[in-house]
Design a protein around this motif. Structure first.
Motif, short mmCIF file in Angstrom:
data_model
loop_
_atom_site.label_atom_id
_atom_site.label_comp_id
_atom_site.label_asym_id
_atom_site.label_seq_id
_atom_site.Cartn_x
_atom_site.Cartn_y
_atom_site.Cartn_z
N ASP A 85 0.81 -1.22 0.00
CA ASP A 85 0.00 0.00 0.00
C ASP A 85 0.84 1.27 0.00
O ASP A 85 0.32 2.36 -0.21
CB ASP A 85 -0.92 0.02 1.22
CG ASP A 85 -2.05 -1.00 1.09
OD1 ASP A 85 -2.47 -1.28 -0.04
OD2 ASP A 85 -2.51 -1.50 2.14
N HIS A 86 2.15 1.13 0.25
CA HIS A 86 2.99 2.32 0.40
C HIS A 86 3.98 2.50 -0.75
O HIS A 86 4.77 3.45 -0.73
CB HIS A 86 3.76 2.24 1.72
CG HIS A 86 2.86 2.02 2.91
ND1 HIS A 86 1.96 2.96 3.35
CD2 HIS A 86 2.72 0.94 3.73
CE1 HIS A 86 1.30 2.49 4.39
NE2 HIS A 86 1.75 1.27 4.65
N SER A 87 3.96 1.63 -1.73
CA SER A 87 4.84 1.79 -2.88
C SER A 87 4.24 1.03 -4.07
O SER A 87 3.43 0.12 -3.87
CB SER A 87 6.25 1.24 -2.57
OG SER A 87 6.25 -0.17 -2.54
N PRO A 88 4.64 1.39 -5.30
CA PRO A 88 4.10 0.70 -6.48
C PRO A 88 4.79 -0.65 -6.71
O PRO A 88 5.38 -0.89 -7.78
CB PRO A 88 4.39 1.70 -7.61
CG PRO A 88 5.63 2.40 -7.18
CD PRO A 88 5.53 2.51 -5.67
N SER A 89 4.73 -1.50 -5.73
CA SER A 89 5.35 -2.82 -5.86
C SER A 89 4.37 -3.89 -5.43
O SER A 89 3.42 -3.62 -4.68
CB SER A 89 6.63 -2.91 -5.02
OG SER A 89 6.34 -2.79 -3.64
N VAL A 90 4.60 -5.08 -5.91
CA VAL A 90 3.78 -6.24 -5.55
C VAL A 90 4.72 -7.37 -5.16
O VAL A 90 5.91 -7.35 -5.49
CB VAL A 90 2.86 -6.68 -6.70
CG1 VAL A 90 1.85 -5.61 -7.04
CG2 VAL A 90 3.68 -7.07 -7.94
N TYR A 91 4.18 -8.34 -4.45
CA TYR A 91 4.99 -9.51 -4.10
C TYR A 91 4.28 -10.78 -4.56
O TYR A 91 3.04 -10.82 -4.66
CB TYR A 91 5.26 -9.57 -2.59
CG TYR A 91 4.03 -9.81 -1.74
CD1 TYR A 91 3.57 -11.11 -1.48
CD2 TYR A 91 3.31 -8.74 -1.19
CE1 TYR A 91 2.44 -11.33 -0.70
CE2 TYR A 91 2.19 -8.97 -0.41
CZ TYR A 91 1.76 -10.26 -0.17
OH TYR A 91 0.64 -10.48 0.58
N VAL A 92 5.06 -11.79 -4.83
CA VAL A 92 4.52 -13.10 -5.17
C VAL A 92 5.24 -14.12 -4.30
O VAL A 92 6.47 -14.23 -4.35
CB VAL A 92 4.72 -13.45 -6.66
CG1 VAL A 92 4.09 -14.80 -6.97
CG2 VAL A 92 4.13 -12.36 -7.55
N ASN A 93 4.47 -14.84 -3.49
CA ASN A 93 5.03 -15.94 -2.71
C ASN A 93 4.88 -17.23 -3.50
O ASN A 93 3.80 -17.52 -4.04
CB ASN A 93 4.30 -16.11 -1.38
CG ASN A 93 4.50 -14.93 -0.45
OD1 ASN A 93 3.56 -14.48 0.18
ND2 ASN A 93 5.71 -14.43 -0.35
N THR A 94 5.94 -17.99 -3.59
CA THR A 94 5.90 -19.27 -4.30
C THR A 94 6.44 -20.36 -3.39
O THR A 94 7.08 -20.09 -2.37
CB THR A 94 6.74 -19.22 -5.59
OG1 THR A 94 8.13 -19.12 -5.25
CG2 THR A 94 6.36 -18.00 -6.44
#
Length: 384
Positions: A85-94
């Protein structure tokens, strides 16, 4: 208050404090850096700055982002997709399988607009993760969590019993009095009492929310077993899906289904949060309070259609609200600084309590000390 009652409260305070103090010291010491986890990550480079999106830029296709993440860890399957919510990034857990536990997961961080893979440390590695595990379960999983939860409840009992003793002991003394001219032990006792009452409300909040947080696994399992399993039972006769509909399109449908909310994270089938036949797209609000409250939107992975929007039960809402409150993660850095200062004061309370126990006299002598400080007449201590 009768002398016998006073003695009983003193014994309750003494033994609940003694049993939990060392563990509370561990929790306070490890909890202090955890309050500033985000800030420490920025300073150490573990959570680097993300370049803002260019004006007019469009978000990258989520399916493409997941494919890029999987390319970083060949052989893995996607488990969770989430937004910062605080930066234009996403994460993917694999992970190697859909039920991979968090300590074995891999994480890829990507720019939400450009799709670039960003350098970032794994969330389950490093000093901060070590402190987190030490703080939450002392590296033994659920038994460790429940044990620390029991210590937190003992801490609450110690606080309440200390408050009961505070009135008789300090009634004739001005607030904040430190009697340094008589004996070292008396000065430590006054310091223990004053700081204990100053940190009272905070310690109760942190103790109670800490105890609630240790029940996270049982509460999540109860929710999965009752609400989600009841829903998933409708699909038991169907084979597990072999092809998935577009996640990007599924997220768009979830946004349309809950227009007042925004997506927080997505659980893939098999992870325990959405059954074996659905994406679980967990939506949340836009304020510091409502962003902690999730509303799942279940999307059929084969058809891409919305099939359910179950509400979280009350006990899950309590858990979700208590987790950030425990670490002061509601009001930005000022509240975190306040949490840190109160944490340090609580450490002093615990250390002073240990010192007082090491310099202890008999229980009757301690009770007599309380009586002399306040208020005995004919064998009774007057109520504050």
């Amino acid at each position: 208050m009768q002398r016998g009652t006073l003695k009983a409260w003193f014994l309750v305070h003494k033994w609940t404090s003694l049993v939990c103090t060392l563990f509370l010291l561990l929790l306070c010491i490890t909890g202090l850096p955890l309050v500033f986890w985000e800030e420490i990550s920025h300073l150490t480079g573990a959570d680097p700055e993300v370049a803002p999106a260019a004006p007019g830029a469009q978000r990258a296709n989520v399916d493409d982002l997941v494919k890029k993440a999987l390319a970083q860890y060949p052989g893995d399957v996607p488990l969770f997709f989430g937004w910062d919510d605080h930066s234009p990034s996403v994460y993917v857990n694999t992970g190697a399988r859909p039920d991979t536990p968090p300590p074995e997961m891999h994480t890829a961080i990507l720019h939400e607009y450009t799709g670039d893979v960003l350098p970032a440390a794994q969330f389950n590695e490093g000093v901060m993760y070590f402190l987190y595990r030490l703080h939450t379960d002392v590296f033994v999983g659920l038994p460790g969590m429940l044990f620390l939860g029991a210590m937190a409840l003992l801490f609450v009992v110690a606080i309440v019993s200390g408050l009961v003793l505070y009135g008789p002991f300090m009634r004739k003394l001005p607030f904040g009095t430190l009697r340094t001219g008589r004996s070292r032990r008396l000065a430590w006792l006054d310091l223990h009492n004053v700081l204990g009452i100053v940190t009272l409300a905070w310690a109760l909040v942190v103790g109670l929310t800490g105890a609630i947080n240790t029940l996270a696994q049982p509460l999540e399992s109860a929710w999965q077993d009752h609400q989600l399993r009841e829903f998933a039972a409708q699909y038991e006769s169907r084979p597990k899906p072999t092809s998935f509909a577009s996640l990007d399109a599924a997220i768009a449908r979830a946004r349309a289904a809950e227009p007042a909310m925004k997506p927080a994270f997505v659980s893939f089938p098999g992870t325990g949060y959405s059954g074996n036949h659905h994406y679980g797209i967990f939506m949340h609000g836009n304020t510091p309070l409502t962003e902690r409250l999730y509303r799942p939107v279940l999307i059929d992975v084969e058809t891409g259609e919305v099939t359910a929007q179950p509400r979280l039960p009350a006990y899950m809402t309590v858990l979700l609200l208590s987790q950030p409150l425990h670490f002061g993660d509601y009001g930005g850095l000022p509240l975190k600084v306040l949490w840190g200062l109160l944490d340090v004061l609580t450490i002093v309370v615990l250390v002073s309590g240990l010192y007082l126990w090491l310099k202890r006299g008999s229980t009757d002598a301690r009770v007599a000390e309380i009586e002399r400080a306040g208020l005995v007449g004919n064998g009774e201590v007057t109520s504050p």
